[in-house]
Design an enzyme around this catalytic site. Sequence first.
Site, PDB file in Angstrom:
ATOM      1  CG  PHE A 119      -2.379   5.865  13.397  1.00 44.34           C
ATOM      2  CD1 PHE A 119      -1.602   5.681  14.526  1.00 44.34           C
ATOM      3  CD2 PHE A 119      -2.317   7.079  12.731  1.00 44.34           C
ATOM      4  CE1 PHE A 119      -0.773   6.697  14.995  1.00 44.34           C
ATOM      5  CE2 PHE A 119      -1.491   8.105  13.179  1.00 44.34           C
ATOM      6  CZ  PHE A 119      -0.723   7.917  14.313  1.00 44.34           C
TER       7      PHE A 119
ATOM      8  CG  ASN B 103      -0.180  -0.074   2.500  1.00 48.24           C
ATOM      9  OD1 ASN B 103       0.559   0.836   2.838  1.00 48.24           O
ATOM     10  ND2 ASN B 103      -0.327  -1.186   3.221  1.00 48.24           N
TER      11      ASN B 103
ATOM     12  CG  ASP C  56      -7.055  -5.494   6.535  1.00 49.59           C
ATOM     13  OD1 ASP C  56      -6.543  -5.584   7.672  1.00 49.59           O
ATOM     14  OD2 ASP C  56      -7.675  -4.483   6.135  1.00 49.59           O
TER      15      ASP C  56
ATOM     16  CE  LYS D 176      -8.542  -3.111  14.142  1.00 48.65           C
ATOM     17  NZ  LYS D 176      -7.483  -3.560  13.262  1.00 48.65           N
TER      18      LYS D 176
ATOM     19  CE  LYS E  42       8.011 -11.779 -14.786  1.00 50.04           C
ATOM     20  NZ  LYS E  42       8.741 -11.237 -15.905  1.00 50.04           N
TER      21      LYS E  42
ATOM     22  CE  LYS F  73     -10.804   0.159  10.603  1.00 53.25           C
ATOM     23  NZ  LYS F  73     -10.088   0.860   9.544  1.00 53.25           N
TER      24      LYS F  73
END
Length: 405
Positions: free
Chosen positions: A321, A206, A275, A339, A285, A335
């Site tokens: 975060f 990401n 995730d 959590k 490959k 969250k």
Amino acid sequence: MKGKEVIVGVTGGIAAYKTAELVRLLVREDILVRVAMTFSATQFVTPLTFEALSGNRVVHDMFGQEGTVMDHIRWGQDSDLIIIAPATANFIGKMAHGIGDDFLSTCVIAATARILVCPSMNTRMFTNPAVQQNLELLRKRGVTVLEPGRGELACGTEGPGRLPEPEEIFEQASILLSGQDLSGLKILVTAGPTMEPIDPVRYITNRSSGKMGFAIARAAVRRGAEVILVSGPTSLQAPQGATFCPVKTAEDMERSVFENLTGCDIIIKAAAVSDYRPRECADQKIKKGPELLSLELVRNPDILTRLGETKKESPCILVGFAAETEDLLANAEKKLRSKNLDMIVANDVSRKDAGFETDTNMVKFIYRDGHVEDSPLMTKDDVAGLVLDRARALREAGLDRRSGN
Ligand code: PMT
């Protein structure tokens, strides 16, 4: 560090040119910088260079027209820190034996500010017992001595004696300028993205640059904490003084976090953990084939949820975060609860000036009692300071509750 006052004392060594960059780094942090040079230093770099960079007049002649009569007394008492860079063997000797025969040396004798000495000289000079004993004397009096680097020196020899890079001196100065309000605390920070391999040359990742997490780790080191930084792949340099644990995948990150958990007082999870990961990583490959190729993904462990489950009544403060592109408050609060966190820092990552990759951020701090606090748009360094302030306050409130105060 905004508003602090620093005196940079330049003595006569070839490395004096590096001090120009140090002054630039200090000024960039809105620190008021005054430069004093010995006569020998002016033979290497002109006062004009430092005047232009610091925005202040440079003093190099005790009896010249540059200052007022009592500046050599006032400077060291009005400032927060004096940095001597480069510090020659001669100047170190004068400091150790209380000799004041020019502006800078008298200023240092009269100073109440903290002092950072950055020796720089030929290896034989540096290892000479007289110089070593003088440095030891200074250390015993509370002066911070930054060890010189090793390598090829301007005189052509190799060994210790090289002036550390300006960034390293700046980092040490930042530690001395910051209040040590986190000293005695162990803080674990996660940062950056994770990389989930598809085959030997491709992966899922990401946009996290690691800037937010690294800023938190850097600020925590400066404020005296023992810092463990667990980070996915980034192009950033680990903050000096932090224990750096580089990882690639979410599973690596989970392992590293749990290995370093013992004794943690605060955990701050700024990392953008993938995730999902491909069910299998191909050995070779993957060749171009049909028009449509499906990748089967499996869920990664949720590190923060696992930390929340093991937290129970421990005094460890857990800060997450939340990177959101819609319903920022509602999603982040969900969250926070699922959590079992003490606080979540909600990040609207759809903004151009906040979230991934940027140098600035704008966040909301959400607490378990539903209280929400907004930050303005700030640098990530400033946001890092706020995150640490809040985490520390939560820890102190928790300790007070437990002790019945
Ligand atoms: O690195 P930068 O470029 O500076 O960008 C900063 C940032 C946008 C990455 C950072 O500010 C941020 O928002 N980090 C959290 C990103 C994220 O993954 O958010 P999330 O909402 O998907 O996850 C919520 C929390 O659970 C996070 O603390 C995350 O670390 C944690 N998590 C998520 C998934 C997972 N498998 N394990 C986790 O521990």
